[in-house]
Motif scaffolding. Structure first.
Motif, PDB file in Angstrom:
ATOM      1  N   LEU A  37       0.743  -1.170   0.221  1.00  0.00           N
ATOM      2  CA  LEU A  37      -0.002   0.011   0.139  1.00  0.00           C
ATOM      3  C   LEU A  37       0.809   1.116   0.102  1.00  0.00           C
ATOM      4  N   ARG A  99     -18.164  -5.595  -7.547  1.00  0.00           N
ATOM      5  CA  ARG A  99     -16.830  -4.552  -7.117  1.00  0.00           C
ATOM      6  C   ARG A  99     -17.439  -3.543  -6.456  1.00  0.00           C
ATOM      7  N   SER A 101     -19.670  -3.296  -4.222  1.00  0.00           N
ATOM      8  CA  SER A 101     -19.868  -3.627  -2.885  1.00  0.00           C
ATOM      9  C   SER A 101     -18.789  -4.113  -2.199  1.00  0.00           C
ATOM     10  N   ILE A 102     -17.617  -4.455  -2.789  1.00  0.00           N
ATOM     11  CA  ILE A 102     -16.297  -4.748  -2.293  1.00  0.00           C
ATOM     12  C   ILE A 102     -15.744  -3.601  -1.944  1.00  0.00           C
ATOM     13  N   ARG A 103     -15.784  -2.502  -2.594  1.00  0.00           N
ATOM     14  CA  ARG A 103     -15.322  -1.133  -2.559  1.00  0.00           C
ATOM     15  C   ARG A 103     -15.930  -0.508  -1.268  1.00  0.00           C
ATOM     16  N   LYS A 105     -17.474  -1.977   1.209  1.00  0.00           N
ATOM     17  CA  LYS A 105     -17.128  -2.620   2.369  1.00  0.00           C
ATOM     18  C   LYS A 105     -15.653  -2.320   3.099  1.00  0.00           C
ATOM     19  N   ARG A 106     -14.960  -2.053   1.818  1.00  0.00           N
ATOM     20  CA  ARG A 106     -13.554  -1.501   2.400  1.00  0.00           C
ATOM     21  C   ARG A 106     -13.607  -0.308   2.885  1.00  0.00           C
ATOM     22  N   GLU A 107     -14.408   0.776   2.339  1.00  0.00           N
ATOM     23  CA  GLU A 107     -14.374   2.003   2.676  1.00  0.00           C
ATOM     24  C   GLU A 107     -15.021   2.192   4.395  1.00  0.00           C
ATOM     25  N   ASN A 109     -14.520  -0.286   6.378  1.00  0.00           N
ATOM     26  CA  ASN A 109     -13.805  -0.615   7.383  1.00  0.00           C
ATOM     27  C   ASN A 109     -12.676   0.247   7.552  1.00  0.00           C
ATOM     28  N   LEU A 110     -12.339   1.044   6.545  1.00  0.00           N
ATOM     29  CA  LEU A 110     -11.396   2.195   6.597  1.00  0.00           C
ATOM     30  C   LEU A 110     -11.746   3.272   7.673  1.00  0.00           C
TER      31      LEU A 110
END
Length: 227
Positions: A37, A99, A101-103, A105-107, A109-110
Motif C-alpha cells: 500500500l 466490485r 460492494s467490495i469497495r 465494505k473496504r471504505e 472498514n477504513l
C-alpha cells in the motif's frame, strides 16, 4: 453458449498504470521495507510530480493499443447473438455490482464502522467450533447447528444474554460512529430513523369480557341514536 466475458478483449493500460508497471520494481528495490500500500502511494506521488511532457509519453504509448482494442471489440460484439449480448451484459452488471460492494465494505472498514452484533448462535458457534466433530467446516457447522436446535432454553440463556449485551455495545458504538460521520459530511452512511428504532410491539388483544362489554355498549349507543 460458447461465449463468456473472459473472451472479451482486455482494455489497454492507462498512462498512469503504464508508469506503475515500468517503475514498480525500481521503487520496490529502493524501498524494500514498505508495504504494498505504501509502495503504491509512493508511485502515485511520483506520477503526480511527473512533468506533463513525460506523462504524455506514457499516454501516447497506448494510442496504438487503444486503436487495436476498438477493432477487437467491434469483432467481438459482431459475433454475439442478441441473447448472448444480453447474457453478457447481465454478467457484467453483476460483476460491477460485486466490485462496488467490495469497495463499499473496504471504505466502511477504513472509516472504522462498528462490527454488527452477534447472534446467540454465532457466539455459541465461535466458542465450540474448534472442538466440534466433523471432517470439514461445513460438517462442523451442521453438527453445531443440530446441537443448538436441541439445546434447552436454560442452556442457551448465557449465549442469549451475551447476544443482548452485544446489541447494546453495537448500538452505542453506532451512535458515536454516526455522529462522527455527520461531522465528516457523510450523511449517506447514517441509518434512517426507521432503521435506528425498533418497531413498537403490536397492542395486546383486549380480554374477552372487556371486548363483550365494549360491543354491548356500542350496540346500546346505536339503538339510542336510532330512537
Amino acid at each position: 453458449r460458447g461465449i463468456s466475458s473472459a473472451q472479451r478483449p482486455k482494455r489497454p493500460l492507462t498512462g498512469y498504470l503504464r508508469f506503475v508497471v515500468d517503475n514498480r520494481a525500481a521503487f520496490r528495490e529502493k524501498n524494500p521495507e514498505v508495504s504494498n500500500l505504501e509502495l503504491v502511494k509512493k508511485l502515485a506521488g511520483a506520477w503526480k510530480e511527473l512533468p506533463a511532457s513525460q506523462k504524455q509519453v506514457y499516454d501516447e504509448a497506448g494510442k496504438t493499443e487503444w486503436k487495436r482494442y476498438g477493432e477487437q471489440m467491434a469483432a467481438y460484439k459482431a459475433q454475439l447473438s442478441p441473447a448472448q449480448a444480453a447474457a453478457l451484459k447481465e454478467e457484467r452488471r453483476r460483476l460491477q455490482a460485486k466490485r462496488r460492494s467490495i469497495r463499499a465494505k473496504r471504505e466502511l472498514n477504513l472509516l472504522g464502522k462498528p462490527k454488527r452484533a452477534r447472534t446467540a448462535f454465532n457466539i455459541f458457534l465461535s466458542e465450540n467450533f474448534q472442538e466440534s466433530e466433523g471432517v470439514s467446516p461445513v460438517a462442523k457447522m451442521k453438527k453445531l447447528y443440530d446441537t443448538w436446535q436441541k439445546m434447552p432454553t436454560s442452556q442457551k440463556q448465557p449465549y442469549l444474554q451475551l447476544a443482548e449485551d452485544d446489541k447494546v455495545r453495537y448500538e452505542n458504538e453506532m451512535k458515536s460512529w454516526e455522529a462522527k460521520m455527520l461531522q465528516l459530511g457523510r450523511e449517506d452512511l447514517v441509518r434512517s430513523k426507521k432503521q435506528r428504532h425498533k418497531k413498537k410491539p403490536a397492542p395486546t388483544a383486549k380480554p374477552a369480557a372487556t371486548a363483550k362489554a365494549s360491543s354491548a355498549g356500542n350496540k346500546a349507543k346505536l339503538k339510542k341514536s336510532e330512537e
